[in-house]
Motif scaffolding. Structure first.
Motif, PDB file in Angstrom:
ATOM      1  N   GLY A  62       0.822  -1.248   0.148  1.00 44.93           N
ATOM      2  CA  GLY A  62       0.059   0.165  -0.012  1.00 44.93           C
ATOM      3  C   GLY A  62       0.854   1.376  -0.080  1.00 44.93           C
ATOM      4  N   ALA A  63       2.014   1.296  -0.519  1.00 45.70           N
ATOM      5  CA  ALA A  63       3.104   2.365  -0.314  1.00 45.70           C
ATOM      6  C   ALA A  63       3.173   2.901  -1.857  1.00 45.70           C
ATOM      7  CB  ALA A  63       4.428   1.901   0.112  1.00 45.70           C
ATOM      8  N   VAL A  64       3.650   4.213  -1.744  1.00 40.93           N
ATOM      9  CA  VAL A  64       3.630   4.810  -2.885  1.00 40.93           C
ATOM     10  C   VAL A  64       4.910   4.838  -3.451  1.00 40.93           C
ATOM     11  CG1 VAL A  64       3.731   7.231  -3.950  1.00 40.93           C
ATOM     12  CG2 VAL A  64       1.986   6.656  -2.224  1.00 40.93           C
ATOM     13  N   VAL A  65       5.112   4.271  -4.905  1.00 44.07           N
ATOM     14  CA  VAL A  65       6.437   4.223  -5.373  1.00 44.07           C
ATOM     15  C   VAL A  65       6.825   5.691  -6.000  1.00 44.07           C
ATOM     16  CG1 VAL A  65       7.724   3.126  -7.180  1.00 44.07           C
ATOM     17  CG2 VAL A  65       6.147   1.735  -5.953  1.00 44.07           C
ATOM     18  N   THR A  74       3.463  -7.137  -7.706  1.00 46.46           N
ATOM     19  CA  THR A  74       2.550  -6.302  -8.700  1.00 46.46           C
ATOM     20  C   THR A  74       2.399  -5.004  -8.317  1.00 46.46           C
ATOM     21  OG1 THR A  74       1.005  -8.545  -8.617  1.00 46.46           O
ATOM     22  CG2 THR A  74       0.004  -6.209  -9.083  1.00 46.46           C
ATOM     23  N   LEU A  75       2.203  -4.232  -9.490  1.00 46.80           N
ATOM     24  CA  LEU A  75       2.386  -2.683  -8.983  1.00 46.80           C
ATOM     25  C   LEU A  75       0.756  -2.254  -9.266  1.00 46.80           C
ATOM     26  CD1 LEU A  75       5.369  -1.161 -10.597  1.00 46.80           C
ATOM     27  CD2 LEU A  75       4.827  -1.445  -8.105  1.00 46.80           C
ATOM     28  N   ARG A  76       0.303  -1.178  -8.658  1.00 49.53           N
ATOM     29  CA  ARG A  76      -0.765  -0.550  -9.103  1.00 49.53           C
ATOM     30  C   ARG A  76      -0.550   0.498  -9.880  1.00 49.53           C
ATOM     31  NH1 ARG A  76      -3.895   1.164  -3.952  1.00 49.53           N
ATOM     32  NH2 ARG A  76      -5.837   1.441  -5.699  1.00 49.53           N
ATOM     33  N   LEU A  77      -0.518   0.846 -11.025  1.00 47.98           N
ATOM     34  CA  LEU A  77      -0.533   1.960 -11.943  1.00 47.98           C
ATOM     35  C   LEU A  77      -1.687   2.795 -12.167  1.00 47.98           C
ATOM     36  CD1 LEU A  77       1.820   0.627 -15.018  1.00 47.98           C
ATOM     37  CD2 LEU A  77       2.395   1.431 -12.598  1.00 47.98           C
ATOM     38  N   PRO A  89       0.322  -2.827  -4.125  1.00 50.85           N
ATOM     39  CA  PRO A  89      -0.985  -3.390  -3.823  1.00 50.85           C
ATOM     40  C   PRO A  89      -0.845  -3.618  -2.281  1.00 50.85           C
ATOM     41  CG  PRO A  89       0.549  -5.362  -4.604  1.00 50.85           C
ATOM     42  CD  PRO A  89       1.457  -4.014  -4.614  1.00 50.85           C
ATOM     43  N   TRP A  90      -2.061  -3.776  -1.808  1.00 46.16           N
ATOM     44  CA  TRP A  90      -2.289  -3.985  -0.292  1.00 46.16           C
ATOM     45  C   TRP A  90      -1.648  -5.248   0.260  1.00 46.16           C
ATOM     46  CZ3 TRP A  90      -2.932   0.304   1.866  1.00 46.16           C
ATOM     47  CH2 TRP A  90      -3.562   1.354   1.114  1.00 46.16           C
ATOM     48  N   GLY A  91      -1.553  -6.168  -0.588  1.00 50.12           N
ATOM     49  CA  GLY A  91      -0.854  -7.676  -0.399  1.00 50.12           C
ATOM     50  C   GLY A  91       0.430  -7.717  -1.173  1.00 50.12           C
ATOM     51  N   LEU A  92       1.380  -8.175  -0.287  1.00 53.52           N
ATOM     52  CA  LEU A  92       2.694  -8.549  -1.008  1.00 53.52           C
ATOM     53  C   LEU A  92       2.869  -9.962  -1.439  1.00 53.52           C
ATOM     54  CD1 LEU A  92       5.135  -6.255   0.909  1.00 53.52           C
ATOM     55  CD2 LEU A  92       3.944  -5.771  -1.222  1.00 53.52           C
ATOM     56  N   PRO A  93       3.708 -10.289  -2.465  1.00 53.49           N
ATOM     57  CA  PRO A  93       3.979 -11.964  -2.506  1.00 53.49           C
ATOM     58  C   PRO A  93       4.240 -12.727  -1.317  1.00 53.49           C
ATOM     59  CG  PRO A  93       5.138 -10.517  -3.979  1.00 53.49           C
ATOM     60  CD  PRO A  93       4.585  -9.576  -3.007  1.00 53.49           C
ATOM     61  N   GLU A  94       3.660 -13.788  -1.305  1.00 54.41           N
ATOM     62  CA  GLU A  94       3.928 -14.804  -0.082  1.00 54.41           C
ATOM     63  C   GLU A  94       5.267 -14.852   0.565  1.00 54.41           C
ATOM     64  OE1 GLU A  94       2.827 -19.152   1.698  1.00 54.41           O
ATOM     65  OE2 GLU A  94       2.175 -18.568  -0.640  1.00 54.41           O
ATOM     66  N   GLY A  95       5.507 -14.571   1.738  1.00 58.41           N
ATOM     67  CA  GLY A  95       6.837 -14.546   2.334  1.00 58.41           C
ATOM     68  C   GLY A  95       7.598 -13.285   2.241  1.00 58.41           C
TER      69      GLY A  95
END
Length: 390
Positions: free
Chosen positions: A234-237, A266-269, A326-332
């Protein structure tokens, strides 16, 4: 307390009468201050037994970087991160961006320039600062904001004061008591931008959100640039978390974006798209995913959603409002990093599509979709596969 440790004897001699401190960056482009590099005054003092600064609650006080009457060159500083914590009789917390608690003993972090006066004041425990994000904006809303400073003569934290009365009649009657533990203050150096990098300097406030938009020269843009940094969900790049219609980077002249980052990320554009019936500027969200090598080519021909498709046409501009995780990151994975966020020039989109199809075994491309020959060194795509050409 130890004296300010940044200066070596040789550096002091070299400075002569200038009394100017130049930062000696380490190999990672960082410089670290510790608690012993600071001194305290007023209602704040150093508690040797606790190894912390303590605010006694009796009014104004400061924790100051001990510059010993000199100035320090901040012209290469990209970001400032304060690592530590605070506690009082009621509450405690780590320093962190966006944190806010009225029981925090610290009020603001203030940086002052010997030539221009106060650069800025950051409130509360919001001490993870994109320093270049407030770069030399001049006069704005009655305040002066400067940050590309070669002569910082004050860097200090204030006690959080308690006042009675309002406005000019307000009188300081005390401050929030408690302990402040400063582990590190980390300065990170500005790194040279890739010539194809999409950077925060491309964002502006605009007079409109459609193809008629012009840069609003009266209103500076303040945003975040976290490319190359470890960030969480959920951070801003790049850009801001506001995702406002008139805050964007105009990428109309390009064919797409090349991304290099954490594999599986995954990125949110978030893009501006035209209003179909009036009233607002809809946002299109696209979610490119980095492959197992951490790479992705996102072409603007993919900028379609249900509203755009029903009109059956692409629009003549590309306005990128914000880039977020995204609000969720890759597992681990606890944090991700975008190492490169570069534009793909127009004219190379066919090459990128050829990369994706990769049917021609005799042609090689670099990661930007440009044709290269055997003399090219680096990551190349040939026959649909990536490899390193040495």
């Amino acid at each position: 307390m130890k004296k300010f440790t940044l200066l070596s004897a040789a550096l002091v001699a070299a400075m002569g009468a200038n009394a100017q401190i130049m930062i000696d960056w380490n190999e990672e482009g960082q410089y670290v201050f510790h608690a012993e590099d600071f001194i305290a005054e007023g209602s704040i003092s150093w508690d040797e037994d606790e190894a912390a600064f303590v605010c006694n609650g009796e009014g104004e006080g400061k924790i100051m970087l001990n510059l010993d009457g000199k100035t320090i060159d901040f012209s290469e500083v990209a970001s400032i991160k304060v690592v530590g914590s605070w506690e009082n009789g009621e509450d405690s917390a780590d320093f962190g961006p966006g944190a806010w608690n009225e029981s925090d003993p610290l009020g603001t972090l203030v940086i002052n320039d010997a030539l221009n006066g106060q650069i800025n004041a950051w409130w509360g425990s919001r001490y993870d600062i994109n320093y270049t994000g407030v770069a030399d904006k001049g006069d704005f809303a009655g305040e002066k904001y400067y940050s590309i400073s070669t002569k910082v003569d004050a860097f200090y934290f204030t006690a959080r004061t308690i006042s009675e009365g309002e406005g000019e009649e307000a009188v300081v009657v005390g401050s929030v008591p408690g302990y402040v533990y400063i582990d590190e203050v980390v300065l990170t150096k500005v790194i040279e931008k890739d010539p194809q990098a999409i950077s925060i300097e491309m964002w502006h406030n605009w007079t409109a959100w459609d193809a008629t938009a012009e840069i609003d020269t009266e209103k500076p843009f303040y945003g975040d640039d976290n490319v190359g940094k470890n960030i969480g969900a959920g951070a801003v790049v790049l850009g801001t978390g506001n995702v406002l219609g008139c805050e964007f980077a105009d990428l109309t002249g390009y064919a797409g974006i090349y991304i290099k980052g954490t594999p599986g990320m995954t990125l949110r554009l978030l893009f501006n798209r035209p209003d179909m019936e009036g009233g607002s500027a809809p946002i299109t969200e696209c979610n490119p995913v980095c492959d197992e090598n951490g790479e992705c080519n996102f072409m603007f021909t993919e900028l379609t959603n249900a509203e755009i498709e029903k009109f059956g046409a692409a629009y003549p501009y590309v306005h990128l409002n914000s880039v977020k995780t995204p609000w969720g990151l890759p597992e681990g994975v606890e944090s991700v990093k975008v190492q490169k966020f570069n534009f793909i020039e127009k004219g190379s989109e066919d090459a990128v599509e050829t990369i994706n199809a990769a049917k021609n075994a005799d042609v090689m491309y670099n990661v930007f979709g440009q044709k290269v020959d055997e003399s090219y060194r680096g990551i190349v795509i040939k026959n649909g596969k990536k490899f390193i050409n040495k």
